[in-house]
Design a protein around this motif. Structure first.
Motif, PDB file in Angstrom:
ATOM      1  N   PRO A   1       0.821  -1.212   0.000  1.00 57.40           N
ATOM      2  CA  PRO A   1       0.000   0.000   0.000  1.00 57.40           C
ATOM      3  C   PRO A   1       0.852   1.257   0.000  1.00 57.40           C
ATOM      4  O   PRO A   1       1.712   1.432   0.867  1.00 57.40           O
ATOM      5  CB  PRO A   1      -0.804  -0.141   1.303  1.00 57.40           C
ATOM      6  CG  PRO A   1      -0.860  -1.610   1.540  1.00 57.40           C
ATOM      7  CD  PRO A   1       0.457  -2.148   1.029  1.00 57.40           C
TER       8      PRO A   1
ATOM      9  N   THR B   1      -7.833  -2.674  -3.378  1.00 58.30           N
ATOM     10  CA  THR B   1      -7.416  -1.503  -2.615  1.00 58.30           C
ATOM     11  C   THR B   1      -5.913  -1.282  -2.756  1.00 58.30           C
ATOM     12  O   THR B   1      -5.131  -2.226  -2.753  1.00 58.30           O
ATOM     13  CB  THR B   1      -7.762  -1.673  -1.129  1.00 58.30           C
ATOM     14  OG1 THR B   1      -9.178  -1.886  -1.003  1.00 58.30           O
ATOM     15  CG2 THR B   1      -7.368  -0.443  -0.317  1.00 58.30           C
ATOM     16  N   ALA B   2      -5.520  -0.004  -2.910  1.00 61.22           N
ATOM     17  CA  ALA B   2      -4.108   0.408  -2.944  1.00 61.22           C
ATOM     18  C   ALA B   2      -3.341  -0.183  -4.114  1.00 61.22           C
ATOM     19  O   ALA B   2      -2.151  -0.442  -4.025  1.00 61.22           O
ATOM     20  CB  ALA B   2      -3.413   0.058  -1.631  1.00 61.22           C
TER      21      ALA B   2
ATOM     22  N   TYR C   1      -8.035   3.481  -8.919  1.00 60.24           N
ATOM     23  CA  TYR C   1      -7.268   3.372  -7.676  1.00 60.24           C
ATOM     24  C   TYR C   1      -8.208   3.587  -6.507  1.00 60.24           C
ATOM     25  O   TYR C   1      -8.892   4.609  -6.418  1.00 60.24           O
ATOM     26  CB  TYR C   1      -6.145   4.410  -7.635  1.00 60.24           C
ATOM     27  CG  TYR C   1      -5.194   4.225  -6.471  1.00 60.24           C
ATOM     28  CD1 TYR C   1      -4.058   3.439  -6.615  1.00 60.24           C
ATOM     29  CD2 TYR C   1      -5.442   4.822  -5.243  1.00 60.24           C
ATOM     30  CE1 TYR C   1      -3.180   3.253  -5.547  1.00 60.24           C
ATOM     31  CE2 TYR C   1      -4.578   4.648  -4.175  1.00 60.24           C
ATOM     32  CZ  TYR C   1      -3.443   3.864  -4.332  1.00 60.24           C
ATOM     33  OH  TYR C   1      -2.587   3.684  -3.281  1.00 60.24           O
TER      34      TYR C   1
ATOM     35  N   VAL D   1      -8.582   3.936  -2.450  1.00 60.18           N
ATOM     36  CA  VAL D   1      -8.051   4.113  -1.106  1.00 60.18           C
ATOM     37  C   VAL D   1      -9.007   3.456  -0.115  1.00 60.18           C
ATOM     38  O   VAL D   1      -8.610   2.742   0.803  1.00 60.18           O
ATOM     39  CB  VAL D   1      -7.870   5.601  -0.776  1.00 60.18           C
ATOM     40  CG1 VAL D   1      -7.411   5.793   0.668  1.00 60.18           C
ATOM     41  CG2 VAL D   1      -6.886   6.246  -1.732  1.00 60.18           C
TER      42      VAL D   1
ATOM     43  N   THR E   1      -3.227   9.442  -7.296  1.00 58.35           N
ATOM     44  CA  THR E   1      -3.005   8.120  -6.703  1.00 58.35           C
ATOM     45  C   THR E   1      -1.668   8.030  -5.966  1.00 58.35           C
ATOM     46  O   THR E   1      -1.424   7.057  -5.256  1.00 58.35           O
ATOM     47  CB  THR E   1      -3.059   7.004  -7.765  1.00 58.35           C
ATOM     48  OG1 THR E   1      -1.887   7.052  -8.587  1.00 58.35           O
ATOM     49  CG2 THR E   1      -4.289   7.134  -8.633  1.00 58.35           C
TER      50      THR E   1
ATOM     51  N   GLN F   1       1.001   8.506  -3.147  1.00 58.30           N
ATOM     52  CA  GLN F   1       0.845   8.603  -1.699  1.00 58.30           C
ATOM     53  C   GLN F   1       2.088   9.220  -1.065  1.00 58.30           C
ATOM     54  O   GLN F   1       3.207   9.022  -1.541  1.00 58.30           O
ATOM     55  CB  GLN F   1       0.605   7.213  -1.109  1.00 58.30           C
ATOM     56  CG  GLN F   1      -0.603   6.498  -1.694  1.00 58.30           C
ATOM     57  CD  GLN F   1      -1.913   7.210  -1.412  1.00 58.30           C
ATOM     58  OE1 GLN F   1      -2.266   7.398  -0.250  1.00 58.30           O
ATOM     59  NE2 GLN F   1      -2.624   7.627  -2.444  1.00 58.30           N
TER      60      GLN F   1
END
Length: 365
Positions: free
Chosen positions: A42, A165-166, A183, A185, A305, A307
């Motif tokens: 993630p 997810t992620a 994408y 979260v 997307t 992080q």
């Protein structure tokens, strides 16, 4: 009071109470199976991710959800029934422009054929894309509208719970050689390219509609041509040509996952020691190839997307770190010290990926 009158009133009251009682019914809620693969730590964990961590799916059969806002009541029965996709769109007061677009493109039967996922731009999304009114949509070239709409359709049902997810998950659209990067979260935070789902999981007949806040514009050229069309990326384009097949074969290739390119501006190349295009054309092709592949990810990743604090592996094999602050995305190469590159022009869509213009050359060592 006369006994017969009292009896009549009691019976009438009972009938009225019975008629006023709510109708009870139940709906099944089947949880769909995930269709996308995994393979990404993630983002934000600060750990490395495997190249190709953006996964690609030929979407499977997302299963049915409990009828919600995409339903209507069967008159006289009190039973909820799911309606066709176009009928649902026609009932929504924030999808009038989309209805006009479907009519203009002649795609009613296409939207109603079932087993689809439709990413439906809201009226505000159409306005932001330059369509001032429904009349403007209806006056646009039908072929252009059809191309745009087909880019919003995936030929399989994908409920929100079926999206990994992620992971940057790529889905093939109804428009040939054009994919969407999705994408997630969380269930309430899902990106589709540069758009966001604002009302998801609206079931229609054998399909699902996710309302999004931007119109998704399909690409007309690939990554190499997209860079060549930008005068501020002429040094980058010269470097791609000089590097030869090792880079050209990648950036010209169509893959299900697509690619992400961080393209330094001309000023960025000058600051890195390349005075002009002639200097680039005289450089060692292998050195340029190594440099350029350090600017490539082997999957499509749109700016929202990325992080904060995530480490991602490039096509060159080395890693870069992404940081996000106040909506600004920066990329830090291993050899850049504390001098990160900033994305100055994000989310340039190509037929085989996405390009972000950056203001610094990324150095791997």
């Amino acid at each position: 009071m006369n006994h017969s009158i009292r009896t009549y009133l009691k019976q009438s009251t009972f009938v009225l109470l019975l008629a006023a009682s709510p109708l009870l019914f139940s709906c099944n809620d089947n949880t769909p199976d995930p269709t996308g693969g995994t393979g990404t730590t993630p983002p934000g964990s600060g750990t490395s991710t495997t190249p190709g961590s953006g996964t690609s799916t030929t979407p499977g059969s997302g299963t049915s959800t409990t009828p919600g806002s995409g339903t209507s009541t069967n008159p006289g029965s009190g039973t909820l029934v799911v309606v066709s996709t176009v009928e649902y769109i026609g009932q929504k007061n924030n999808l009038n422009f989309l209805q006009a677009a479907i009519d203009r493109a002649g795609l009613t039967s296409e939207f109603n054929k079932g087993n689809l996922t439709v990413f439906a731009p809201s009226d505000d999304a159409f306005k932001a894309a330059g369509y001032a009114s429904e009349a403007a949509v209806s006056a646009a070239p039908a072929a252009d509208i059809e191309r745009i709409l087909r880019y919003h359709i995936v030929n399989s049902r994908i409920d929100q719970s079926a999206i990994p997810t992620a992971v940057n998950t790529t889905y093939q659209t109804d428009l040939a050689d054009n994919q969407l990067s999705v994408y997630k979260v969380s269930m309430s935070d899902i990106s589709v390219n540069q758009a966001k789902i604002v009302e998801g999981d609206n079931p229609t007949t054998n399909s699902v509609v996710h309302i999004i806040n931007q119109v998704l514009m399909p690409a007309t050229v690939n990554l190499v041509a997209l860079a060549k069309n930008n005068a501020n990326l002429s040094f980058f384009s010269a470097a791609v040509d000089r590097a030869g097949s090792s880079v050209l074969d990648v950036l010209n290739k169509n893959t299900q996952n697509g690619y992400t390119v961080f393209a330094p501006t001309n000023d960025a190349f000058k600051a890195a020691g390349y005075a002009d295009e002639a200097a680039i054309k005289a450089a060692d092709p292998k050195v340029l190839a190594d440099l350029l592949l350090y600017h490539v990810l082997t999957y499509s990743a749109y700016s929202q997307t990325f992080q904060n604090g995530a480490t991602i592996v490039t096509a060159q094999g080395g890693s870069v770190q992404t940081n996000v602050s106040n909506g600004k995305v920066t990329i830090l190469g291993k050899g850049n010290g504390t001098n990160a590159a900033t994305i100055t022009q994000a989310d340039q869509v190509a037929s085989n990926g996405v390009l972000h213009v950056i203001d610094r050359v990324l150095l791997s060592k």
